[in-house]
Write a protein that holds these residues in place. Sequence first.
Motif, PDB file in Angstrom:
ATOM      1  N   SER A   6       2.068   1.761  -3.540  1.00 48.11           N
ATOM      2  CA  SER A   6       1.344   2.352  -4.383  1.00 48.11           C
ATOM      3  C   SER A   6       0.975   3.968  -3.969  1.00 48.11           C
ATOM      4  O   SER A   6       0.733   4.697  -4.765  1.00 48.11           O
ATOM      5  N   MET A   7       1.067   4.141  -2.965  1.00 44.24           N
ATOM      6  CA  MET A   7       0.443   5.501  -2.346  1.00 44.24           C
ATOM      7  C   MET A   7       1.727   6.433  -2.638  1.00 44.24           C
ATOM      8  O   MET A   7       1.598   7.702  -3.192  1.00 44.24           O
ATOM      9  N   LEU A  20       0.197  10.620   6.362  1.00 45.58           N
ATOM     10  CA  LEU A  20      -0.581   9.425   5.922  1.00 45.58           C
ATOM     11  C   LEU A  20      -0.120   8.302   6.233  1.00 45.58           C
ATOM     12  O   LEU A  20      -0.755   7.234   6.772  1.00 45.58           O
ATOM     13  N   HIS A  80       1.504   6.892  -6.820  1.00 45.53           N
ATOM     14  CA  HIS A  80       0.287   7.729  -7.387  1.00 45.53           C
ATOM     15  C   HIS A  80      -0.199   8.974  -6.631  1.00 45.53           C
ATOM     16  O   HIS A  80      -0.964   9.517  -7.140  1.00 45.53           O
ATOM     17  N   THR A  81       0.321   9.229  -5.328  1.00 45.15           N
ATOM     18  CA  THR A  81      -0.261  10.276  -4.748  1.00 45.15           C
ATOM     19  C   THR A  81       0.131  11.654  -5.434  1.00 45.15           C
ATOM     20  O   THR A  81       1.248  11.838  -6.084  1.00 45.15           O
ATOM     21  N   SER A  82      -0.693  12.451  -5.112  1.00 45.26           N
ATOM     22  CA  SER A  82      -0.544  14.109  -5.476  1.00 45.26           C
ATOM     23  C   SER A  82      -0.238  14.892  -4.110  1.00 45.26           C
ATOM     24  O   SER A  82       0.005  16.181  -4.321  1.00 45.26           O
ATOM     25  N   ASP A  83      -0.158  14.228  -3.181  1.00 46.54           N
ATOM     26  CA  ASP A  83       0.067  15.023  -1.849  1.00 46.54           C
ATOM     27  C   ASP A  83       1.470  15.409  -1.868  1.00 46.54           C
ATOM     28  O   ASP A  83       2.264  14.735  -2.521  1.00 46.54           O
ATOM     29  N   GLN A 134       2.529  15.677   3.602  1.00 48.06           N
ATOM     30  CA  GLN A 134       1.396  14.770   3.911  1.00 48.06           C
ATOM     31  C   GLN A 134       1.491  13.486   3.445  1.00 48.06           C
ATOM     32  O   GLN A 134       0.867  12.585   4.388  1.00 48.06           O
ATOM     33  N   THR A 135       2.225  13.111   2.586  1.00 53.04           N
ATOM     34  CA  THR A 135       2.530  11.481   2.296  1.00 53.04           C
ATOM     35  C   THR A 135       2.973  10.943   3.594  1.00 53.04           C
ATOM     36  O   THR A 135       2.612   9.818   3.995  1.00 53.04           O
ATOM     37  N   ASP A 170       0.855  -1.394   0.000  1.00 53.73           N
ATOM     38  CA  ASP A 170      -0.003  -0.035  -0.084  1.00 53.73           C
ATOM     39  C   ASP A 170       1.088   1.255  -0.101  1.00 53.73           C
ATOM     40  O   ASP A 170       0.540   2.235  -0.350  1.00 53.73           O
TER      41      ASP A 170
END
Length: 219
Positions: free
Chosen positions: A83-84, A98, A87-90, A94-95, A80
Amino acid sequence: MTKDNNASSPKWRRRADDRPDEVMDAALDLFIEKGFAATRVQDIAHRAGLSKGALYLYFDSKEAIFKALVRRAIVPMVEDGESMAKHTSDTPEQTVRLMMRVVARRLCDNRVAALPRLVITEAGNFPEIADMYREEVIERGFVVLGHIIERGVRLGVFRPVDSKLAVRNIVGPILAHSLLSSVFKIGSTDIVAIDEFVDSHLDILFNGLLAEREGDRNG
């Protein structure tokens, strides 16, 4: 013919498909109760309602069962995270926030937290499981988080740091909090308390502990 029909029925196949998870659940109960070293394969088979021979249809050793437990409960967190990060736009901050919340929340579950705890206590006697955990969990997770730190440095969000050391500083307190909660019963394991801990940890990490000094304000 009746036996063959039963064996090919959807209900029978579902039961057979469930067996590995039932074996893993039984094994984890025993690992938590007795420790990895003290648990025998026949103990696991008995707890799962199987003969020892039947258990070997699914797993060829106690170590194989432990590895399957890690791949069922821990490795998906790493996947996960991969993948995060991809693909994240954060923002990098922020990433990180999270990801650490997700990890900390998962480690609130004693049956999940038991696995790294068992690796730590049994690594000396069972280096094979420690090697597997390092390769499939720690190294992969550290690479993901390291790339996020390096991205933050490139964007000017984070100041230049050694990303490998930064990763340990980020992850270490999360693991320590899990051990303090699950082993020593220090701190609450409810979601609100976990999120508060993660926010406090990352606030200190990102902003430091020292108050701003007069000289700093004046440049």
